[in-house]
Design a protein around this motif. Structure first.
Motif, PDB file in Angstrom:
ATOM      1  N   ILE A 250       0.837  -1.062   0.077  1.00 36.49           N
ATOM      2  CA  ILE A 250      -0.208   0.123   0.017  1.00 36.49           C
ATOM      3  C   ILE A 250       0.706   1.185  -0.119  1.00 36.49           C
ATOM      4  O   ILE A 250       0.590   1.972  -0.783  1.00 36.49           O
ATOM      5  CB  ILE A 250      -0.707  -0.003   1.050  1.00 36.49           C
ATOM      6  N   VAL A 251       1.804   1.205   0.900  1.00 34.84           N
ATOM      7  CA  VAL A 251       2.802   2.429   0.834  1.00 34.84           C
ATOM      8  C   VAL A 251       3.617   2.792  -0.266  1.00 34.84           C
ATOM      9  O   VAL A 251       3.512   3.923  -0.868  1.00 34.84           O
ATOM     10  CB  VAL A 251       3.702   2.222   1.923  1.00 34.84           C
ATOM     11  N   LYS A 252       3.939   1.468  -1.195  1.00 33.81           N
ATOM     12  CA  LYS A 252       4.494   1.649  -2.172  1.00 33.81           C
ATOM     13  C   LYS A 252       3.607   2.355  -3.248  1.00 33.81           C
ATOM     14  O   LYS A 252       4.160   3.381  -4.104  1.00 33.81           O
ATOM     15  CB  LYS A 252       4.968   0.107  -2.831  1.00 33.81           C
ATOM     16  N   LYS A 253       2.325   1.817  -3.536  1.00 29.67           N
ATOM     17  CA  LYS A 253       1.299   2.410  -4.223  1.00 29.67           C
ATOM     18  C   LYS A 253       1.108   4.042  -3.919  1.00 29.67           C
ATOM     19  O   LYS A 253       1.176   4.737  -4.845  1.00 29.67           O
ATOM     20  CB  LYS A 253       0.210   1.753  -4.413  1.00 29.67           C
ATOM     21  N   SER A 254       1.010   4.250  -2.643  1.00 27.39           N
ATOM     22  CA  SER A 254       0.756   5.681  -2.239  1.00 27.39           C
ATOM     23  C   SER A 254       2.218   6.734  -2.585  1.00 27.39           C
ATOM     24  O   SER A 254       1.872   7.984  -3.045  1.00 27.39           O
ATOM     25  CB  SER A 254       0.560   5.722  -0.718  1.00 27.39           C
ATOM     26  N   ASN A 255       3.104   6.077  -2.531  1.00 28.18           N
ATOM     27  CA  ASN A 255       4.508   6.819  -2.878  1.00 28.18           C
ATOM     28  C   ASN A 255       4.555   7.546  -4.381  1.00 28.18           C
ATOM     29  O   ASN A 255       5.091   8.485  -4.681  1.00 28.18           O
ATOM     30  CB  ASN A 255       5.523   6.087  -2.714  1.00 28.18           C
ATOM     31  N   GLU A 256       3.735   6.854  -5.361  1.00 30.15           N
ATOM     32  CA  GLU A 256       3.482   7.165  -6.655  1.00 30.15           C
ATOM     33  C   GLU A 256       3.062   8.509  -6.766  1.00 30.15           C
ATOM     34  O   GLU A 256       3.300   9.165  -7.591  1.00 30.15           O
ATOM     35  CB  GLU A 256       2.889   6.303  -7.499  1.00 30.15           C
ATOM     36  N   ASP A 257       2.005   8.837  -5.852  1.00 27.38           N
ATOM     37  CA  ASP A 257       1.361  10.088  -5.738  1.00 27.38           C
ATOM     38  C   ASP A 257       2.008  11.073  -5.080  1.00 27.38           C
ATOM     39  O   ASP A 257       1.781  12.120  -5.351  1.00 27.38           O
ATOM     40  CB  ASP A 257      -0.223   9.996  -5.043  1.00 27.38           C
ATOM     41  N   LEU A 258       2.790  10.526  -4.140  1.00 25.75           N
ATOM     42  CA  LEU A 258       3.734  11.558  -3.247  1.00 25.75           C
ATOM     43  C   LEU A 258       4.856  12.152  -4.025  1.00 25.75           C
ATOM     44  O   LEU A 258       4.952  13.250  -3.846  1.00 25.75           O
ATOM     45  CB  LEU A 258       4.095  10.954  -2.179  1.00 25.75           C
ATOM     46  N   LYS A 259       5.259  11.476  -5.118  1.00 25.10           N
ATOM     47  CA  LYS A 259       6.335  11.924  -5.818  1.00 25.10           C
ATOM     48  C   LYS A 259       5.802  13.057  -6.825  1.00 25.10           C
ATOM     49  O   LYS A 259       6.723  14.248  -6.860  1.00 25.10           O
ATOM     50  CB  LYS A 259       6.610  11.214  -6.841  1.00 25.10           C
ATOM     51  N   HIS A 260       4.419  13.416  -6.894  1.00 22.68           N
ATOM     52  CA  HIS A 260       3.989  14.947  -7.539  1.00 22.68           C
ATOM     53  C   HIS A 260       4.308  16.058  -6.675  1.00 22.68           C
ATOM     54  O   HIS A 260       4.006  17.148  -7.252  1.00 22.68           O
ATOM     55  CB  HIS A 260       2.578  14.674  -7.900  1.00 22.68           C
ATOM     56  N   LEU A 261       4.566  15.767  -5.326  1.00 19.47           N
ATOM     57  CA  LEU A 261       4.727  16.914  -4.500  1.00 19.47           C
ATOM     58  C   LEU A 261       6.001  17.668  -4.599  1.00 19.47           C
ATOM     59  O   LEU A 261       6.164  18.834  -4.789  1.00 19.47           O
ATOM     60  CB  LEU A 261       4.960  16.020  -3.042  1.00 19.47           C
ATOM     61  N   LYS A 262       6.654  17.174  -5.408  1.00 19.39           N
ATOM     62  CA  LYS A 262       8.075  17.833  -5.846  1.00 19.39           C
ATOM     63  C   LYS A 262       7.775  19.055  -6.741  1.00 19.39           C
ATOM     64  O   LYS A 262       8.651  19.897  -7.054  1.00 19.39           O
ATOM     65  CB  LYS A 262       9.326  16.933  -6.298  1.00 19.39           C
ATOM     66  N   GLY A 263       6.819  18.680  -7.770  1.00 18.81           N
ATOM     67  CA  GLY A 263       6.185  19.910  -8.705  1.00 18.81           C
ATOM     68  C   GLY A 263       5.835  21.172  -8.070  1.00 18.81           C
ATOM     69  O   GLY A 263       5.726  22.096  -8.546  1.00 18.81           O
ATOM     70  N   ILE A 264       5.646  21.077  -6.700  1.00 17.80           N
ATOM     71  CA  ILE A 264       4.981  22.225  -6.065  1.00 17.80           C
ATOM     72  C   ILE A 264       6.347  23.449  -6.101  1.00 17.80           C
ATOM     73  O   ILE A 264       6.029  24.726  -6.305  1.00 17.80           O
ATOM     74  CB  ILE A 264       4.805  22.090  -4.701  1.00 17.80           C
ATOM     75  N   THR A 265       7.538  22.928  -6.135  1.00 17.02           N
ATOM     76  CA  THR A 265       8.471  23.936  -5.954  1.00 17.02           C
ATOM     77  C   THR A 265       8.776  24.716  -7.351  1.00 17.02           C
ATOM     78  O   THR A 265       8.968  26.006  -7.368  1.00 17.02           O
ATOM     79  CB  THR A 265       9.814  23.429  -5.932  1.00 17.02           C
ATOM     80  N   ALA A 266       8.619  24.077  -8.546  1.00 21.20           N
ATOM     81  CA  ALA A 266       8.656  24.734  -9.847  1.00 21.20           C
ATOM     82  C   ALA A 266       7.285  25.522 -10.022  1.00 21.20           C
ATOM     83  O   ALA A 266       7.188  26.605 -10.635  1.00 21.20           O
ATOM     84  CB  ALA A 266       8.436  23.709 -10.907  1.00 21.20           C
ATOM     85  N   THR A 267       6.200  25.177  -9.235  1.00 18.59           N
ATOM     86  CA  THR A 267       4.851  25.933  -9.666  1.00 18.59           C
ATOM     87  C   THR A 267       5.215  27.388  -8.973  1.00 18.59           C
ATOM     88  O   THR A 267       4.591  28.449  -9.474  1.00 18.59           O
ATOM     89  CB  THR A 267       3.839  25.080  -9.010  1.00 18.59           C
TER      90      THR A 267
END
Length: 745
Positions: A582-599
């Motif tokens: 479950i955590v491994k699948k959730s990490n796929e969505d958490l990776k999008h967090l790094k796009g906040i810096t560019a935004t």
């Protein structure tokens, strides 16, 4: 005189008086007492006089005594020298005294010689007397032997002429024209009595011969003795067989006593086997398949044993009762082992050899159990515990038990049971055909096969009671094999090890979906319940070991409970694997967090709502919890799964947020230094940017909105984010300073 030492003069004081040579406590007169004891003297003085002082005084006293002795010798030296001159006539006096002593010695020597001669004559007379006695005893023994041989020959000669010979004697005919049964019975009984008497005489004869063997007289009588023995054996055999045919208890009793008297019990047992037992057994168990009727050639023994028991009860019980009667002296016979069991074994070996073959385990076990029941039936005729022990040590009994190769049977069962489980474990992992309405206790073929294998080990169709220890070991090995299969799979899945060197037991766990781990968790709980103290398996084992002492069962139960402990230790590992997926699948969505810096880098845009990725963080967990298989998990496991997944996802969330914020702050600090340096070079003011919101603040504002939404999503699945340590750290990382202590979402 020159060698003598003069004694020193006594010491004198100034007034001419002699000085006291010894202290007051030293009394030389004490040495002259008759009962002087040196140890007591020293023990008395050492209480107030040092030993060194006492030793010095004794040495001084010794020196004084020696000096006094020298003085005495010097004073009376002339008398010492002339002492030998005063011993005249001593030799003559000694000669006069020696003469009567020599005479006395000669007389004593003569008396001793006479006594020795008389003693030798007496001993020789005793030896002659002993030899005469031995010769007389031997002569009497030979005469008795000759008398007994003659008596036996006379009695044997009387057998044909006496009315006791059933083969030659004329049996009276009654008025109806049929033989008189009572007369025949009397003839047999008379003959048996006479044969018992002859056997007693033959027993005496054997005793005499054993004490006079290798003598010419006995050797000359050997042919007569052999002839008499042969005639007795033949007559006794005919009489015994006749008694068996007519079931004459008195005749059989007398014949058995005769056989016991001549120590030939084996002949009686063999006659009973060939005359009575063998014809009965051959009718039940055909000796040749070609002679067997159609359909009667099966190797099953149960029906045969039933018929044999009926024959024993009907046709053999009479002789067993006779041989076990009290004070009869017939306990030396063993018709159960050497007649009945021996014939049964021979008949089975010839007529049904396949009954002993363990190649057909089911048939072998049925035959083995009914054979043990037949042995119990035979032991029921033993009149004492010692008789049972004697029967079990008979060669026929041991040969019968040796035919049942239970070790090979267990090896076949081991291959069948252990091989079946191993084959199931190594096959492709797949749950059984599920019926959601039935709520099956076990959901995996592997788990079902394990319990089936364990039940097989202790089922009546498989278990051999004498090999319970081996079947217990097999049960523990089955549990261990199942545990190892699970452990290897879970370890490989947790490590995501898909290398070619991974064990075969781990292949199944590398590709199955997370939902299948629900079945594994459910089945492990079910198997542990079956193996617990209140489970059905231990009850099954207890039922199988019902005749064992409670101490034995407690040891067996303890070993089973101990074997289940490693299985219990796998429950957290199964939970960790599910949480990890479950955590491994959730990490796929958490990776999008790094796009906040560019935004929010180099823009005046301010965050107003949470990011889209937040709704996907807990989506795998929600989907899993809403699955149709969750009812197979207990509420406690559901709670552990939910909280464990939330904790690990939040911890990962915190790590990523902390990394983004740290990088943003470092970048902003570098840019700020560069900007300030440029402004100083152009002479511009450096305070113009103080009122502008920095990129890091905008990123933190966005992340703050995200974690609030994340907390609300956690609350939707029943988890309070404030109870998670990593979430509180996450809040402290991105929340405004005035809201650090107040977590609200």
């Amino acid at each position: 005189m020159a060698d003598l030492v003069m004694a020193p003069p006594p010491a004198m004081d100034l007034f001419g008086e002699p000085i006291e040579a010894h202290p007051p406590w030293f009394k030389p007169d004490a040495f002259l007492r008759a009962g002087f004891d040196a140890d007591a003297y020293v023990a008395e003085l050492r209480s107030y006089v040092p030993l060194d002082s006492l030793a010095a005084e004794l040495r001084a006293h010794l020196a004084a005594l020696r000096a006094e002795l020298v003085g005495l010798i010097n004073r009376d030296y002339a008398d010492f020298v002339g002492l030998s001159a005063h011993l005249k006539g001593v030799d003559a006096a000694a000669a006069r005294m020696r003469a009567p002593l020599a005479d006395l010695r000669d007389k004593v020597a003569a008396f001793r010689a006479g006594a020795s001669a008389a003693l030798a004559a007496l001993r020789e007379g005793l030896q002659q007397r002993a030899a005469a006695t031995a010769a007389r005893e031997l002569l009497e023994l030979l005469l008795d032997t000759s008398h007994v041989v003659s008596k036996v020959e006379k009695l044997i000669k009387e057998l044909p002429t006496a009315p006791s010979d059933s083969s030659n004697a004329e049996i009276p005919i009654n008025d109806t024209g049929t033989p008189n049964g009572k007369a025949g019975t009397g003839v047999r009984e008379t003959q048996s009595i006479l044969l018992e008497r002859i056997a007693s005489e033959m027993n005496r004869l054997k005793f005499y011969i054993s004490h006079a063997e290798n003598l010419p007289f006995i050797e000359n009588m050997e042919k007569r003795i052999q002839g008499a023995t042969k005639l007795l054996d033949g007559s006794l055999e005919r009489c015994f067989v006749d008694g068996l045919e007519h079931r004459d208890a008195k005749v059989i009793y007398n014949c058995l006593r005769a056989y016991a008297a001549i120590d030939n019990t084996s002949s009686a047992e063999e006659l009973f086997r060939t005359t009575v037992v063998s014809p009965l057994i051959q009718k039940i168990v055909p000796q040749n398949y070609a002679r067997a009727v159609a359909g009667a050639s099966s190797d099953e023994l149960e029906e045969d044993y039933q018929q044999i028991k009926a024959c024993v009860e009907k046709d053999c019980k009479f002789i067993l009762e006779i041989s076990s009667s009290e004070n009869s002296g017939l306990h030396v016979f063993d018709f159960l082992g050497n007649s009945i069991l021996k014939e049964v074994l021979s008949a089975i070996q010839k007529g049904k050899p396949g009954a002993f073959s363990p190649g057909k385990p089911k048939e072998f076990l049925r035959n083995y159990k009914v054979s043990l029941g037949f042995l119990d039936f035979l032991e029921g005729y033993c009149f004492s515990k010692s008789a049972v022990t004697k029967l079990r040590y008979e060669p026929a009994y041991t040969d019968f038990m040796r035919q049942w190769n239970v070790g090979v049977y267990f090896s076949l069962r081991f291959q069948e049971i252990a091989g079946g489980l191993d084959s199931t474990l190594t096959n492709t992992f797949s749950p059984t055909g599920l019926n959601e309405a039935q709520q099956k206790p076990l959901l995996l073929k592997q788990s079902i096969k394990l319990l089936e294998s364990l039940d097989s080990c202790w089922s009546d169709e498989v278990l051999v009671f004498s090999h319970c220890d081996k079947f217990l070991r097999l049960s523990l090995q089955l549990i261990s094999r199942y545990t190892t299969w699970l452990s290897c799979g879970l370890s490989a899945r947790k490590a995501s090890d898909r290398s070619p060197n991974s064990p075969a037991d781990a292949e199944w766990a590398l590709s199955i979906p997370i939902e299948d781990f629900i079945y594994i968790m459910h089945d492990v709980h079910a198997v542990i319940g079956e193996l617990s103290e209140s489970g059905s398996f231990i009850g099954h084992v207890n039922q199988s070991l019902g005749s064992c002492p409670i101490e034995v069962f407690n040891l067996v139960k303890g070993s089973i409970l101990q074997a289940a402990e490693p299985l219990k230790e796998l429950l957290p590992a199964i939970m960790d694997v599910m949480i990890g997926i479950i955590v491994k699948k959730s990490n796929e969505d958490l990776k999008h967090l790094k796009g906040i810096t560019a935004t929010y880098r180099m823009t005046s845009k301010l965050p107003v709502r949470h990011s889209p990725y937040v709704s996907g963080i807990l989506h795998p967990l929600k989907v899993f919890l809403e699955g149709d298989r969750m009812h197979y998990l207990s509420e406690d496991d559901k709670t552990k799964l939910c909280r464990g997944s939330a904790n690990k996802i939040t911890a990962t969330y915190y790590d990523l947020v902390s990394e983004v914020v740290t990088v943003a702050r470092k970048t902003e600090s570098s840019l700020q230094r560069l900007r300030q340096g440029a402004q100083r070079r152009v002479g511009a003011s450096t305070d113009a940017s103080d009122s502008i919101i920095s990129d890091t603040d905008k990123i933190c504002m966005q992340l703050f909105l995200d974690i609030q939404e994340y907390a609300r999503n956690l609350r939707a699945i029943g988890i309070d984010a404030r109870e998670i340590d990593s979430y509180r750290a996450l809040w402290q990382c991105v929340a405004p300073k005035d809201r650090h202590e107040n977590i609200q979402f």
